[in-house]
Scaffold this active site. Structure first.
Site, PDB file in Angstrom:
ATOM      1  CE  LYS A   1     -12.190   1.965   1.711  1.00 28.74           C
ATOM      2  NZ  LYS A   1     -11.553   2.914   2.616  1.00 28.74           N
TER       3      LYS A   1
ATOM      4  CG  HIS B   1       6.437 -29.814  -0.220  1.00 27.66           C
ATOM      5  ND1 HIS B   1       6.900 -31.070  -0.514  1.00 27.66           N
ATOM      6  CD2 HIS B   1       7.249 -29.337   0.763  1.00 27.66           C
ATOM      7  CE1 HIS B   1       7.925 -31.361   0.268  1.00 27.66           C
ATOM      8  NE2 HIS B   1       8.163 -30.322   1.055  1.00 27.66           N
TER       9      HIS B   1
ATOM     10  CD  GLU C   1      -3.266   0.226   2.098  1.00 25.26           C
ATOM     11  OE1 GLU C   1      -4.156  -0.620   1.880  1.00 25.26           O
ATOM     12  OE2 GLU C   1      -3.151   0.801   3.187  1.00 25.26           O
TER      13      GLU C   1
HETATM   14  O1  PA5 Z   1      -3.152   1.913   6.012  1.00 24.98           O
HETATM   15  C1  PA5 Z   1      -4.286   2.378   5.975  1.00 24.98           C
HETATM   16  O2  PA5 Z   1      -4.540   3.551   6.333  1.00 24.98           O
HETATM   17  C2  PA5 Z   1      -5.489   1.562   5.525  1.00 24.98           C
HETATM   18  O3  PA5 Z   1      -5.134   0.371   4.966  1.00 24.98           O
HETATM   19  C3  PA5 Z   1      -6.420   1.306   6.694  1.00 24.98           C
HETATM   20  O4  PA5 Z   1      -5.722   0.646   7.723  1.00 24.98           O
HETATM   21  C4  PA5 Z   1      -7.666   0.480   6.322  1.00 24.98           C
HETATM   22  O5  PA5 Z   1      -8.240   0.949   5.140  1.00 24.98           O
HETATM   23  C5  PA5 Z   1      -8.698   0.581   7.451  1.00 24.98           C
HETATM   24  O6  PA5 Z   1      -9.076   1.912   7.661  1.00 24.98           O
HETATM   25  P1  PA5 Z   1      -9.754   2.431   8.977  1.00 24.98           P
HETATM   26  O7  PA5 Z   1      -8.846   2.153  10.124  1.00 24.98           O
HETATM   27  O8  PA5 Z   1      -9.963   3.879   8.746  1.00 24.98           O
HETATM   28  O9  PA5 Z   1     -11.059   1.682   9.118  1.00 24.98           O
END
Ligand code: PA5
Length: 431
Positions: A407, A293, A272
């Site tokens: 989303k 494996h 990410e």
């Molecule tokens: O790294 C990040 O900010 C995202 O991956 C969030 O952890 C994930 O989308 C969850 O978001 P939130 O904590 O706002 O529910």
């Protein structure tokens, strides 16, 4: 301490002097002048005040006293770190307290099974969401809250703990209006960098992990990795050079299934943070010897565009000793008296040489041992490495614009207000 061994990588990369660039980026990180610099709250350690830590420990004691299960509701950075710590640091078969994760998927069956499992259990809930608006955990909160109310009536409220943004978001509003105990995710710490805050620490404390030791490990890593020459940057530089050499898939390997979620957490952290603007390494993971494996053939012999980063534990346990067999029907007496970890280590060495000779570079990250202290250290090591690594690629390590795309589409397809035009567009495409 963590050692990064480049012995099995060197021959695959063009020697390029990155030292000047690394010093520049180092200054950029520490002076907070790079892209996304308002999300560098994790940089100095600890990220939690003594008061918040004490409150959190008191909450964990209360949860353990009143319940036998804690349901942790969160997705992405709001669950992977805690799950990683719990899987790595607690006994997989002997649990004196159950921590179950929910709200990280929308499987109807998994959710209904969990709801029915909890019917005759005493449980509490920790809802974790930085934004406080993420759909998956929001739905799970409603469902599990419903069950809590059915079971405990008005007393349900005493079993709910919220971890969210200190200033914004719907979840914060709910916590304030209902007076739920509230823990904060600092404004300047993004989800995937939040495991050393209440996000990771509360569930791990409830699971019986020594969270002070996790914080001690992270503090030590912070000090060890403070200057411009450090092992986290060495790792970042190696993977960058491999990427430049056409090795754009990185497989994080462990020789112990307890690391499964640590690797999933790492995938989110690197995937990410780096996968944007058409750049970035594709990050994957494997557990050996299990996956030798299944994936072993591909790694040894498939397309030569990948490399491995192996987490190697220096001080392995030697608890499981191979016994002598009178008749030796399985022919294994040559292993008699050896610890299983010694045999595992030979698998590591054999695989290292085989894959290396098959043109798969191997970076080895050596940690001292598997404990809370080294978990905290390793987490911080990867934080520092990913910041350097993403800046080497010239991308913002701290945002995730691509995550929003699905989303918007999902909201439109669900008929959420404000998404009507998009819904029409999508319906045409789906015909
Ligand atoms: O790294 C990040 O900010 C995202 O991956 C969030 O952890 C994930 O989308 C969850 O978001 P939130 O904590 O706002 O529910």
């Amino acid at each position: 301490m963590i050692k990064v061994n480049d012995e099995f990588t060197k021959q695959f990369i063009k020697e390029e002097d990155l030292s000047k660039k690394i010093v520049e980026i180092h200054k950029m990180i520490h002076n907070k002048t790079g892209k996304g610099n308002d999300f560098l709250g994790w940089l100095s350690q600890p990220n939690i005040s003594i008061q918040e830590l004490e409150r959190l420990k008191a909450a964990s004691r209360k949860i353990r006293k009143e319940s036998t299960v804690l349901v942790v509701i969160g997705i992405g950075g709001s669950y992977l770190g805690a799950k990683a710590g719990i899987e790595l640091l607690t006994d997989p078969y002997k649990k004196d307290f159950e921590v179950i994760f929910a709200g990280y998927h929308m499987s109807d069956k998994m959710t209904s099974s969990l709801l029915s499992y909890l019917e005759d259990k005493d449980f509490s809930i920790n809802v974790i969401s930085k934004s406080g608006t993420t759909t998956e955990p929001a739905i799970a909160f409603r469902l599990f809250m419903n069950l809590l109310v059915k079971k405990y009536g008005k007393k349900a409220d005493e079993r709910i703990y919220i971890t969210t943004d200190p200033k914004d978001g719907a979840l914060r509003g709910i916590a304030i209006s209902k007076n739920y105990p509230r823990f904060t995710i600092p404004k300047d710490i993004g989800g995937r960098f939040s495991v050393l805050t209440a996000v990771g620490l509360l569930p791990m404390a409830v699971a019986g992990i020594d969270i002070d030791e996790i914080l001690n490990g992270a503090k030590k890593a912070y000090k060890d990795l403070l200057n411009e020459h450090n092992s986290a940057y060495d790792y970042a530089a190696l993977r960058y050079k491999l990427y430049k050499a056409g090795k754009d898939i990185e497989i994080l390997v462990s020789y112990d299934p307890r690391f499964e979620y640590l690797k999933k957490w790492w995938i989110q952290l690197f995937g990410e943070s780096e996968g944007k603007d058409g750049k970035g390494l594709y990050v994957s993971n494997a557990t050996f010897s299990t996956d030798l494996h299944s994936l072993g053939q591909m790694i040894q012999d498939g397309k030569r565009n990948l490399f491995e980063t192996v987490i190697k534990v220096k001080e392995e346990e030697k608890d499981t000793i191979i016994p002598y067999s009178e008749n030796n029907l399985d022919g294994l007496n040559y292993l008699e008296g050896k610890a299983l970890s010694e045999i595992n280590n030979k698998a590591f060495l054999g695989t290292l040489i085989a894959h290396n000779e098959g043109n798969v570079p191997n970076i080895i990250i050596e940690i001292e041992k598997v404990d809370a202290y080294n978990f905290g250290y390793l987490v911080y090591f990867f934080f520092k490495a990913v910041a350097m690594s993403a800046y080497l690629l010239d991308v913002n390590p701290f945002n995730q614009p691509g995550v929003e795309e699905y989303k918007r589409n999902m909201f439109a397809l669900l008929g959420k207000k404000g998404y009507e035009d998009l819904a029409n567009e999508l319906k045409k495409k789906l015909k």
